[in-house]
Design a protein around this motif. Sequence first.
Motif, PDB file in Angstrom:
ATOM      1  N   LEU A 166       0.242   5.145   5.597  1.00  0.00           N
ATOM      2  CA  LEU A 166      -0.568   3.964   5.312  1.00  0.00           C
ATOM      3  C   LEU A 166       0.051   2.696   5.895  1.00  0.00           C
ATOM      4  CD1 LEU A 166      -3.019   2.789   3.807  1.00  0.00           C
ATOM      5  CD2 LEU A 166      -1.544   2.510   1.807  1.00  0.00           C
ATOM      6  N   THR A 167       1.363   2.590   5.847  1.00  0.00           N
ATOM      7  CA  THR A 167       2.034   1.387   6.355  1.00  0.00           C
ATOM      8  C   THR A 167       1.788   1.208   7.845  1.00  0.00           C
ATOM      9  OG1 THR A 167       3.750   1.587   4.650  1.00  0.00           O
ATOM     10  CG2 THR A 167       4.235   0.200   6.556  1.00  0.00           C
TER      11      THR A 167
ATOM     12  N   GLY B 119       5.920  -6.747   8.677  1.00  0.00           N
ATOM     13  CA  GLY B 119       4.524  -6.463   8.371  1.00  0.00           C
ATOM     14  C   GLY B 119       3.799  -7.559   7.633  1.00  0.00           C
ATOM     15  N   ALA B 120       4.458  -8.710   7.417  1.00  0.00           N
ATOM     16  CA  ALA B 120       3.791  -9.791   6.691  1.00  0.00           C
ATOM     17  C   ALA B 120       2.872 -10.605   7.577  1.00  0.00           C
ATOM     18  CB  ALA B 120       4.846 -10.714   6.065  1.00  0.00           C
ATOM     19  N   SER B 121       3.019 -10.450   8.895  1.00  0.00           N
ATOM     20  CA  SER B 121       2.229 -11.240   9.837  1.00  0.00           C
ATOM     21  C   SER B 121       1.441 -10.330  10.767  1.00  0.00           C
ATOM     22  CB  SER B 121       3.145 -12.148  10.673  1.00  0.00           C
ATOM     23  OG  SER B 121       2.428 -12.796  11.700  1.00  0.00           O
TER      24      SER B 121
ATOM     25  N   ALA C 270      -1.133  -1.519  12.238  1.00  0.00           N
ATOM     26  CA  ALA C 270      -2.015  -1.535  13.404  1.00  0.00           C
ATOM     27  C   ALA C 270      -3.253  -2.389  13.158  1.00  0.00           C
ATOM     28  CB  ALA C 270      -2.425  -0.110  13.765  1.00  0.00           C
ATOM     29  N   ALA C 271      -3.705  -2.435  11.922  1.00  0.00           N
ATOM     30  CA  ALA C 271      -4.895  -3.225  11.589  1.00  0.00           C
ATOM     31  C   ALA C 271      -4.575  -4.679  11.331  1.00  0.00           C
ATOM     32  CB  ALA C 271      -5.582  -2.630  10.357  1.00  0.00           C
ATOM     33  N   GLY C 272      -3.294  -5.012  11.225  1.00  0.00           N
ATOM     34  CA  GLY C 272      -2.919  -6.383  10.919  1.00  0.00           C
ATOM     35  C   GLY C 272      -3.172  -6.744   9.472  1.00  0.00           C
ATOM     36  N   LEU C 273      -3.169  -5.750   8.587  1.00  0.00           N
ATOM     37  CA  LEU C 273      -3.439  -5.964   7.169  1.00  0.00           C
ATOM     38  C   LEU C 273      -2.240  -5.543   6.341  1.00  0.00           C
ATOM     39  CD1 LEU C 273      -7.050  -4.483   7.022  1.00  0.00           C
ATOM     40  CD2 LEU C 273      -6.460  -6.903   6.939  1.00  0.00           C
ATOM     41  N   GLN C 274      -2.221  -6.010   5.107  1.00  0.00           N
ATOM     42  CA  GLN C 274      -1.209  -5.546   4.178  1.00  0.00           C
ATOM     43  C   GLN C 274      -1.594  -4.152   3.687  1.00  0.00           C
ATOM     44  OE1 GLN C 274       1.668  -7.371   3.528  1.00  0.00           O
ATOM     45  NE2 GLN C 274       0.766  -8.537   5.219  1.00  0.00           N
TER      46      GLN C 274
ATOM     47  N   ARG D 104     -12.642  13.397  10.168  1.00  0.00           N
ATOM     48  CA  ARG D 104     -12.009  13.857   8.929  1.00  0.00           C
ATOM     49  C   ARG D 104     -11.874  12.680   7.976  1.00  0.00           C
ATOM     50  NH1 ARG D 104      -5.594  14.871  10.397  1.00  0.00           N
ATOM     51  NH2 ARG D 104      -5.229  12.934  11.538  1.00  0.00           N
ATOM     52  N   ARG D 105     -11.724  13.003   6.701  1.00  0.00           N
ATOM     53  CA  ARG D 105     -11.563  11.980   5.671  1.00  0.00           C
ATOM     54  C   ARG D 105     -10.208  12.180   4.997  1.00  0.00           C
ATOM     55  NH1 ARG D 105     -17.555  11.397   2.938  1.00  0.00           N
ATOM     56  NH2 ARG D 105     -16.686   9.424   2.250  1.00  0.00           N
ATOM     57  N   ALA D 106      -9.570  11.078   4.634  1.00  0.00           N
ATOM     58  CA  ALA D 106      -8.233  11.158   4.051  1.00  0.00           C
ATOM     59  C   ALA D 106      -8.063  10.074   3.004  1.00  0.00           C
ATOM     60  CB  ALA D 106      -7.154  11.012   5.132  1.00  0.00           C
ATOM     61  N   ASP D 107      -7.299  10.387   1.982  1.00  0.00           N
ATOM     62  CA  ASP D 107      -6.910   9.383   0.995  1.00  0.00           C
ATOM     63  C   ASP D 107      -5.844   8.482   1.604  1.00  0.00           C
ATOM     64  OD1 ASP D 107      -7.055  11.868  -1.588  1.00  0.00           O
ATOM     65  OD2 ASP D 107      -8.590  10.401  -1.006  1.00  0.00           O
ATOM     66  N   PRO D 108      -5.728   7.241   1.128  1.00  0.00           N
ATOM     67  CA  PRO D 108      -4.683   6.357   1.678  1.00  0.00           C
ATOM     68  C   PRO D 108      -3.285   6.965   1.611  1.00  0.00           C
ATOM     69  CG  PRO D 108      -6.219   5.098   0.339  1.00  0.00           C
ATOM     70  CD  PRO D 108      -6.581   6.542   0.153  1.00  0.00           C
ATOM     71  N   ALA D 109      -3.013   7.709   0.545  1.00  0.00           N
ATOM     72  CA  ALA D 109      -1.684   8.290   0.398  1.00  0.00           C
ATOM     73  C   ALA D 109      -1.413   9.375   1.434  1.00  0.00           C
ATOM     74  CB  ALA D 109      -1.517   8.857  -1.010  1.00  0.00           C
ATOM     75  N   ASN D 110      -2.480  10.027   1.930  1.00  0.00           N
ATOM     76  CA  ASN D 110      -2.313  11.118   2.888  1.00  0.00           C
ATOM     77  C   ASN D 110      -2.803  10.749   4.282  1.00  0.00           C
ATOM     78  OD1 ASN D 110      -1.409  12.814   0.761  1.00  0.00           O
ATOM     79  ND2 ASN D 110      -3.528  13.231   0.187  1.00  0.00           N
ATOM     80  N   ALA D 111      -2.946   9.468   4.552  1.00  0.00           N
ATOM     81  CA  ALA D 111      -3.464   9.036   5.845  1.00  0.00           C
ATOM     82  C   ALA D 111      -2.503   9.464   6.954  1.00  0.00           C
ATOM     83  CB  ALA D 111      -3.636   7.525   5.864  1.00  0.00           C
ATOM     84  N   PRO D 112      -3.021   9.981   8.061  1.00  0.00           N
ATOM     85  CA  PRO D 112      -2.148  10.426   9.158  1.00  0.00           C
ATOM     86  C   PRO D 112      -1.332   9.277   9.731  1.00  0.00           C
ATOM     87  CG  PRO D 112      -4.440  10.298   9.864  1.00  0.00           C
ATOM     88  CD  PRO D 112      -4.443  10.113   8.381  1.00  0.00           C
ATOM     89  N   GLY D 113      -0.029   9.508   9.843  1.00  0.00           N
ATOM     90  CA  GLY D 113       0.855   8.467  10.351  1.00  0.00           C
ATOM     91  C   GLY D 113       1.382   7.548   9.277  1.00  0.00           C
TER      92      GLY D 113
END
Length: 749
Positions: free
Chosen positions: A385-386, A676-678, A391-395, A374-383
């Motif tokens: 975006l934060t 979440g900064a690190s 989980a990805a270690g990104l901002q 499935r495809r999702a916009d960042p605003a509607n990402a499951p779980g």
Amino acid sequence: MTEGDGSIAGRGPRDSLARGNPGGVMAAYWVWRRELAVMLRAPIIYLVGGLFLVVQGIAFAGLVGALSDPRRPAPLGALLEGQLAGTLLTWVLELVVLTLLGMQAIAEDKRNGSWEALLTAGVGEGAAVAGKWLAAVTVYALVWLPTLAYLAVVAIYRADTGGWDLPAIAVGYAGAVALGAALLAWASAASAATTSALAAGALGFAWLIGIFLVGELPALWPDLAIDHPALALALDTVSLRTIATDFARGHVGVRSLAVLASLAVVGLALAITLACAGRRRRGELQRRALGTALCAAISTSLCILAARHPAGLDLSAARRNSLDEATRAVLAELPGPATLTIVQPTLGALEPVYDEVAHVAARMADVAPGLTVRRADPANAPGGLTAIARAAGLQPGDLASGGAIVVELGGKQRVVDLLAFAAIDRGPDGAPTVERLAIEQALAGALAGMSAAHPVTICATRGHGELPLAAQPAGRDWSIVAQRLRGEGMTVQDLDLVPAVPASCAAVILAGPASPVTADEAFAVQRFVQGGGGLVVAAGSLVNGVLPSTGLEGVLAADGLGLPAAVAVDPTLGVRELPSAVYVIDGYADHPINRGFARARPTLWVQPRAVVALRGATPLVAATTASWGERDLVEPPAKHADDLAGPVALAAIGSAHRVIAIGSAESFTTQVLAGGASAGDLWLARAVRFASGTPEPTIAVATRAPDQIRLIMTAGQRRAVIALSVAGIPLAWALLGGLVVWWRRRRSR
């Protein structure tokens, strides 16, 4: 049709041929020749063809803009993929063209009496409908020929000297004609339903737009693939744009062929049934209607069977539509249902990359029925975006702009970010250029890692004031680290070092001890390391002006590592809110543990001890050359001659065994990581996995350099090409049609 236009009267031999083969192949052939001759003499056909070429010219103008604008990325797929797949606007206009081609086929003949004359001459309804449909298909195929000029334009202005994917181009054109033929069957059915060309046009367009919109429904329901996977598969199977894109990429799918054949057969069966209305007895009409319904049911069953068991031929030159055998092996061994969620990037320049991701994911879903995409916009990402960014270690902002793929399997989740599957650089003209793609490798590797049947056991020591793995009220714990390790498929358990480290432990963690381990415990760790086990030692923080000893200094020294009584200080990497912290963005060595961290994933090191790496030991994370190891632990930091010289290592790996020394256990506490900064927990999980000797499975799938054709054009040349495609080619077609009509009418005088 009048007699001069090719009526039945006076046809002689051809009449006999038709009467001798009523409803047969020869009759259909005769009707096709007759109808084609009539259509090619009709001025309206050239006007309709001109409209079609205007539509295609608009689509090609957009492609030229994408290929020649240095500020925009070049498409990654097949050359004419975007051209043939089309946009919503071009599809609507193309459906109008197909309606115009098919609406007069039978309705006009019914109105002027030619239809009755044709059937009286001995041609059956089936042969008559088939012949007229074939004539319309032939004209539709002819109007595609001028678009070959687009290839000449690309050849003239392309920047590179690369080759052509001729098989994909040929399959794309053949698929476009086949798709048009299937839709023309329904336009012909609408024409057979009435004696008014206008009514036939309205009905035919309604049918065609309905068929098209059915395949567009998933775009209006982003969660359809999760909520109703069977319905999502059905809608994707009948999507006209999906079928056109599949052909444009050089893939001849059984599913696409089944859908097009079903549309054509059912449409023609319906057209024949409607053509018999008013001429056949009621009982015969009922039998024909029942036969049409039965044909529709059989076609639907065949489409369902083809959708459940996808297969096809990959005719593209680069085999871009085929999965590697290693990937197929991973998909065949999935322990349960899996989900790939493509989080769309907000940065428009990356859309071509994620379109390619969607194609690869769709091919994987075809091979593994339990895999949902499935495809999702960042605003509607499951779980949220934060959480995904965490989980990805990104901002969150970086992940939203760069996009990602969330892989879920068996309650585990991994995030595959852009840097894991694409190498993107700036081309000579400044436009984003994709150097390498490893989409299949990254997704297959993530699924393989999450499918591991034998989890890795990580043992964390206790009894020396270590930071606990369970959550604590103040947040001085390693619970986030433990959660990360478990999410990576590792089992975490507490360990008493005496009398020995169990053989089940793949690696031992000493997390910030407040007091040193005993000599017997150190000896047990030494035996474990020399036996091939891994060790991660994270030093404790400063307490009352003293840096506590770990008790494993001898074990570390044997691998060239040391944790001296010195705190790393780097004014250039300082954090205003945490004066004693070091914020690392670009201090990562070239090592598998650090892959994907440089300039992408920062880590925050709270009052870290300097780590010494000698005799072949390798620094993993280091501060800048402006840093030093401060030995005075009482006074404010100030560089002195007896301090350790920079650049100071914050973490290092031993020379002989899988031993890792880390200067600060405090940096990986929940208190530090929760903000979440690190990306410290992700880095530590990589380090622990490496120390355990069980690296992530590597799937032997080669990366590839995608074809990105770039056109070098001035603004004037671009305007000239757009004018040629939108106006010049359609006008040339119309003028050619005018000459043909004039010449044939002149001959008939």
